[in-house]
Each structure stands twice: as C-alpha cells, then as structure tokens.
Design an enzyme around this catalytic site. Structure first.
Site, PDB file in Angstrom:
ATOM      1  CG  ASN A  42      -0.426  -0.172   2.526  1.00  0.00           C
ATOM      2  OD1 ASN A  42       0.577  -0.836   2.703  1.00  0.00           O
ATOM      3  ND2 ASN A  42      -1.069   0.415   3.516  1.00  0.00           N
ATOM      4  CB  ILE A  43       1.615   3.698  -2.284  1.00  0.00           C
ATOM      5  CG1 ILE A  43       2.480   2.488  -2.693  1.00  0.00           C
ATOM      6  CG2 ILE A  43       2.403   5.007  -2.421  1.00  0.00           C
ATOM      7  CD1 ILE A  43       2.801   2.424  -4.180  1.00  0.00           C
ATOM      8  CD  GLU A  44      -1.532   4.780   4.656  1.00  0.00           C
ATOM      9  OE1 GLU A  44      -1.044   5.625   5.439  1.00  0.00           O
ATOM     10  OE2 GLU A  44      -2.269   3.846   5.031  1.00  0.00           O
ATOM     11  CB  CYS A  53      -5.245  -1.330  -1.773  1.00  0.00           C
ATOM     12  SG  CYS A  53      -6.575  -0.592  -0.811  1.00  0.00           S
ATOM     13  CD  GLU A  55      -5.328  -5.837  -1.311  1.00  0.00           C
ATOM     14  OE1 GLU A  55      -4.752  -4.729  -1.206  1.00  0.00           O
ATOM     15  OE2 GLU A  55      -6.101  -6.279  -0.451  1.00  0.00           O
ATOM     16  CB  CYS A  90     -10.922  -2.427   0.219  1.00  0.00           C
ATOM     17  SG  CYS A  90     -10.300  -1.751  -1.338  1.00  0.00           S
ATOM     18  CB  CYS A  93      -8.713  -4.419  -3.906  1.00  0.00           C
ATOM     19  SG  CYS A  93      -7.523  -3.103  -3.549  1.00  0.00           S
TER      20      CYS A  93
HETATM   21  N1  THU Z   1      -5.257  -1.451   2.557  1.00  0.00           N
HETATM   22  C1  THU Z   1      -4.694  -2.245   1.604  1.00  0.00           C
HETATM   23  O1  THU Z   1      -3.615  -1.945   1.078  1.00  0.00           O
HETATM   24  N2  THU Z   1      -5.343  -3.391   1.267  1.00  0.00           N
HETATM   25  C2  THU Z   1      -6.458  -3.860   1.883  1.00  0.00           C
HETATM   26  O2  THU Z   1      -6.934  -4.931   1.541  1.00  0.00           O
HETATM   27  C3  THU Z   1      -7.075  -3.083   2.954  1.00  0.00           C
HETATM   28  C4  THU Z   1      -6.530  -1.719   3.172  1.00  0.00           C
HETATM   29  C5  THU Z   1      -4.526  -0.250   2.967  1.00  0.00           C
HETATM   30  C6  THU Z   1      -5.092   1.065   2.535  1.00  0.00           C
HETATM   31  C7  THU Z   1      -4.543   1.993   3.605  1.00  0.00           C
HETATM   32  O3  THU Z   1      -3.241   2.388   3.233  1.00  0.00           O
HETATM   33  C8  THU Z   1      -4.451   1.138   4.845  1.00  0.00           C
HETATM   34  O4  THU Z   1      -4.475  -0.198   4.380  1.00  0.00           O
HETATM   35  C9  THU Z   1      -5.563   1.368   5.842  1.00  0.00           C
HETATM   36  O5  THU Z   1      -6.794   1.278   5.240  1.00  0.00           O
END
Ligand code: THU
Length: 134
Positions: A42-44, A53, A55, A90, A93
């Site tokens: 994941n890259i915020e 996300c 995925e 999520c 995804c």
């Molecule tokens: N996130 C994912 O990368 N994949 C998931 O299946 C659930 C959520 C990430 C998004 C965000 O950066 C952090 O988790 C919290 O939601």
C-alpha cells in the site's frame, strides 16, 4: 509455487509499505497463469484519497507489464510488527480483480504461518463486469 510461498512473498512486499498515516501495512503477491509473480504494497498519500492498496499496486504493475491472466493473489496486512490473522481485500480491489479474473481466481488470506483460501466468486458475488456492457 505453493500458497504459503506466495504468502511469504506478500509478507516481504509488506515491508515496503508506505503507510505513515494509518500505520496499517499491507503486502500482496499476484501469481500469473504462467507462474510469474508481481508484488505490491500500500502507498498512502497526505491527501488520503490517492492512497493505493497493496492489491491494486500488484495488479497495476502486472497489467502495465502486459499481463492479462492471473491465478491467485496472496494478501497480508496489519498495524503491528506482525500482520493480522486476516486482512481481506477492500471492495475497490475486489472490483479490480473482477476486471481481469474469473470467479475461480484464488484469494489467499492470512500470514506466512497460516492461510485460508477464498475465490473471487465468494468475495464478490453478483458483480458488475465487462459482460454487462456487451
Ligand atoms: N489497505 C490495503 O492496502 N489493502 C487492503 O486490503 C485493505 C486496506 C490499505 C489502505 C490503507 O493504506 C491502509 O491499508 C488502511 O486502510
């Protein structure tokens, strides 16, 4: 490539997560039908909305390299040092998976210690897809 080996690659990818806002780090490893693996984390983003996300990072890396056929994805995530027992993908995804994968696509959840396997059909029943636009 066993499910546990794919999960181990997801755990390695999780170490690359950029999650300074949530602290929730996720890794994914996507297996193509021909046996290649694309990983993602994941890259915020400070604006939150642009966050990607793990995925989708893996899918977009693979699709941008020309891949179109996929067998399975392993996903692991959590807020602590070790991942949670389960981190389910999520809804966004799941929809991205449905663009490129049929219902038999395998979604492997858990940790390198223990996994459980679902199908995309289980996770996204009655989905909207390309056949609806035909
Ligand atoms: N996130 C994912 O990368 N994949 C998931 O299946 C659930 C959520 C990430 C998004 C965000 O950066 C952090 O988790 C919290 O939601």
């Amino acid at each position: 490539m066993t499910d546990l080996e794919l999960m181990q690659l997801a755990a390695e990818a999780r170490k690359m997560a950029y999650a300074p806002y949530s602290g929730f780090r996720v890794g994914a490893a996507l297996l193509t039908s021909e046996g290649r693996v694309y990983t993602g984390c994941n890259i915020e983003n400070a604006a939150y909305g642009p966050t990607n996300c793990a995925e989708r990072t893996a899918f977009f890396k693979a699709v941008s390299e020309g891949e179109r056929s996929f067998a399975a994805i392993a996903i692991t995530g959590g807020g602590g040092e070790d991942p949670n027992t389960l981190c389910a993908p999520c809804g966004v995804c799941r929809q991205v998976m449905a663009e490129f994968c049929d219902g038999a696509f395998r979604v492997i959840l858990g940790t390198p210690a223990a996994v459980e396997v679902h199908t995309l059909q289980d996770l996204l029943p009655l989905s909207f897809g390309k056949s609806d636009l035909a």
